[in-house]
Scaffold this motif. Sequence first.
Motif, short mmCIF file in Angstrom:
data_model
loop_
_atom_site.label_atom_id
_atom_site.label_comp_id
_atom_site.label_asym_id
_atom_site.label_seq_id
_atom_site.Cartn_x
_atom_site.Cartn_y
_atom_site.Cartn_z
N HIS A 216 0.88 -1.18 0.00
CA HIS A 216 0.00 0.00 0.00
C HIS A 216 0.91 1.22 0.00
CE1 HIS A 216 -3.93 -1.98 1.09
NE2 HIS A 216 -3.05 -2.96 1.23
N GLN A 217 0.53 2.22 -0.76
CA GLN A 217 1.41 3.40 -0.77
C GLN A 217 0.65 4.70 -0.95
OE1 GLN A 217 4.20 3.53 -4.02
NE2 GLN A 217 2.61 3.81 -5.55
N ASN A 218 1.30 5.74 -0.45
CA ASN A 218 0.87 7.11 -0.68
C ASN A 218 1.88 7.65 -1.71
OD1 ASN A 218 0.33 9.81 -0.64
ND2 ASN A 218 0.26 9.98 1.59
N GLY A 219 1.57 7.41 -3.00
CA GLY A 219 2.54 7.64 -4.07
C GLY A 219 3.07 9.05 -4.12
N GLY A 220 2.20 10.03 -3.91
CA GLY A 220 2.62 11.42 -4.02
C GLY A 220 3.67 11.79 -2.97
N GLU A 221 3.44 11.34 -1.73
CA GLU A 221 4.40 11.62 -0.65
C GLU A 221 5.74 10.96 -0.92
OE1 GLU A 221 4.36 13.55 2.30
OE2 GLU A 221 2.73 14.38 1.11
N VAL A 222 5.67 9.69 -1.34
CA VAL A 222 6.92 8.96 -1.62
C VAL A 222 7.68 9.67 -2.74
CG1 VAL A 222 7.91 6.79 -2.43
CG2 VAL A 222 5.95 6.74 -0.87
N PHE A 223 6.96 10.07 -3.75
CA PHE A 223 7.56 10.75 -4.91
C PHE A 223 8.37 11.97 -4.46
CE2 PHE A 223 7.63 13.52 -8.56
CZ PHE A 223 7.72 12.69 -9.65
N HIS A 225 9.40 12.92 -1.40
CA HIS A 225 10.52 12.65 -0.49
C HIS A 225 11.67 11.93 -1.19
CE1 HIS A 225 7.50 13.53 2.67
NE2 HIS A 225 8.55 14.04 3.26
N ALA A 226 11.35 11.12 -2.19
CA ALA A 226 12.41 10.38 -2.89
C ALA A 226 13.35 11.34 -3.61
CB ALA A 226 11.80 9.39 -3.88
N ILE A 227 12.79 12.35 -4.26
CA ILE A 227 13.64 13.32 -4.97
C ILE A 227 14.53 14.04 -3.95
CG2 ILE A 227 13.63 15.49 -6.29
CD1 ILE A 227 11.08 14.50 -7.68
N1 ACO Z 1 -3.11 4.00 -14.99
C1 ACO Z 1 -3.94 5.01 -15.24
N2 ACO Z 1 -4.26 5.94 -14.32
C2 ACO Z 1 -3.70 5.81 -13.11
C3 ACO Z 1 -2.83 4.77 -12.78
C4 ACO Z 1 -2.54 3.84 -13.78
N3 ACO Z 1 -1.71 2.80 -13.59
N4 ACO Z 1 -2.43 4.92 -11.50
C5 ACO Z 1 -3.04 6.01 -11.03
N5 ACO Z 1 -3.81 6.56 -12.02
C6 ACO Z 1 -4.65 7.73 -11.95
C7 ACO Z 1 -5.07 8.10 -10.55
O1 ACO Z 1 -6.18 7.33 -10.16
C8 ACO Z 1 -5.39 9.55 -10.70
O2 ACO Z 1 -6.66 9.68 -11.25
P1 ACO Z 1 -7.67 10.83 -10.72
O3 ACO Z 1 -6.98 12.11 -11.03
O4 ACO Z 1 -8.89 10.57 -11.52
O5 ACO Z 1 -7.81 10.58 -9.26
C9 ACO Z 1 -4.38 10.03 -11.74
O6 ACO Z 1 -3.91 8.85 -12.41
C10 ACO Z 1 -3.21 10.76 -11.17
O7 ACO Z 1 -2.74 10.02 -10.06
P2 ACO Z 1 -1.48 10.47 -9.26
O8 ACO Z 1 -1.28 9.54 -8.12
O9 ACO Z 1 -1.56 11.94 -8.98
O10 ACO Z 1 -0.37 10.23 -10.38
P3 ACO Z 1 1.14 10.60 -10.30
O11 ACO Z 1 1.50 11.37 -11.47
O12 ACO Z 1 1.51 11.13 -8.95
O13 ACO Z 1 1.83 9.17 -10.43
C11 ACO Z 1 2.83 7.41 -9.17
C12 ACO Z 1 1.55 8.16 -9.47
C13 ACO Z 1 3.39 6.83 -10.45
C14 ACO Z 1 2.51 6.29 -8.18
C15 ACO Z 1 3.85 8.41 -8.55
O14 ACO Z 1 3.26 9.12 -7.50
C16 ACO Z 1 5.07 7.70 -8.03
O15 ACO Z 1 5.85 7.16 -8.78
N6 ACO Z 1 5.29 7.74 -6.72
C17 ACO Z 1 6.39 7.06 -6.12
C18 ACO Z 1 5.89 5.75 -5.66
C19 ACO Z 1 6.90 4.65 -5.82
O16 ACO Z 1 7.79 4.70 -6.63
N7 ACO Z 1 6.73 3.62 -5.03
C20 ACO Z 1 7.55 2.47 -5.20
C21 ACO Z 1 8.48 2.18 -4.14
S1 ACO Z 1 9.17 3.57 -3.33
C22 ACO Z 1 10.52 3.85 -4.06
O17 ACO Z 1 10.99 3.00 -4.71
C23 ACO Z 1 11.15 5.16 -3.90
#
Ligand code: ACO
Length: 335
Positions: A216-223, A225-227
């Motif tokens: 489970h993740q809060n993608g925006g926060e991780v994004f 903080h990762a940078i």
């Molecule tokens: N396909 C299509 N649409 C999607 C998908 C998908 N796979 N996933 C999410 N969306 C939608 C969302 O539902 C949202 O729709 P809404 O506006 O109608 O609500 C829209 O796309 C935008 O979603 P956001 O979460 O704002 O998209 P964002 O551009 O932030 O990208 C992502 C999301 C890719 C998860 C990004 O935040 C990210 O990469 N975060 C880092 C998370 C990560 O890497 N975790 C892995 C481990 S941690 C690490 O390794 C550092």
Amino acid sequence: MTVPVGILATGQNFGERLVTNHDLEAIVDTTDDWIVQRTGIRQRYWVEEGTGASDLAVPALMAALDEAGLTPDDLDAIIVTTVTPDTMFPATACRIQQKIGAANCYGFDLSAACSGFIYGVTVGAGLMSDPAMRYVAVVGVDVMSTIIDKTDRATCVLFGDGAGVAILGRVEPGYGVLDSYHRINGQGGDDLIMPAGGSKLPTSAATVAARQHYVHQNGGEVFKHAIEGMADACRAVLNRNDLTPEDIDLVVPHQANVRIINGAAQRLQIPLERVAINIENHGNTTSATIPSALHQARQAGRVKDGDKLILTSFGAGYTYGSVLMQWGGALNGRA
Ligand code: ACO
């Protein structure tokens, strides 16, 4: 004076099943275009059912040992960095030791999520302050396809399965690991988590029904903080060693999202020509991203003796850090 420690050889291995973005379009509501634009990922490899972390790791480790001209018996320690061990216990290091028949080593698993490999390099180099330790294998391996929810489009498109290995050994003065900077920040603990299956919330029918045995993740926060985390950790080793970004020949960052990599590189003012990127083909393989990106950069002739490298990562925990190294100088058993 302690003889410095460097990486003598590398190896990699991936799941056998190629999964393209188009394949994922068939299982969740997503598009190739969205995944490429938002993450930079085009494909990833997943294992066949029944393949564990140790199975994925062994070919990568054997290839790295082969490149170093070593046999399993030469290893003094195996450090496995993973969030997807074969089992909660015993350690996957023991499984790998048994599978490769390494008769003279100890080992353990290290849990630092995406930062596991760089923590492993620092810990392994530290173990080698004992003169009796000659070779340590750092095995970054994750089978993320076993812990992602394949109905959750926000997470399942991001991850691949892979293993990457580095063999640590002694190198000439001035080479090898020059500095490490690592930090943890538990405030981000709930931003990226597998909630069930540990002591806090043991697996039960209820946790499975609630899909809490998945990432489970809060993608925006991780994004965000990762940078910041990777840029800060790189700046720390640069400043401590009176270096500027121009002094670095190659940055090998964790591969979570190409936009995270671009953001960190921009902050550091390092052009992308000097950044190793392989996320397009593999997705985020967690502990395996850095050793496999390093391995592929070496294969492409992008790493030469005397080059200064920074390995940097950010991951669940939060965990983050960087390792500064000068490539080459292997003593080939002369120390
Ligand atoms: N396909 C299509 N649409 C999607 C998908 C998908 N796979 N996933 C999410 N969306 C939608 C969302 O539902 C949202 O729709 P809404 O506006 O109608 O609500 C829209 O796309 C935008 O979603 P956001 O979460 O704002 O998209 P964002 O551009 O932030 O990208 C992502 C999301 C890719 C998860 C990004 O935040 C990210 O990469 N975060 C880092 C998370 C990560 O890497 N975790 C892995 C481990 S941690 C690490 O390794 C550092």
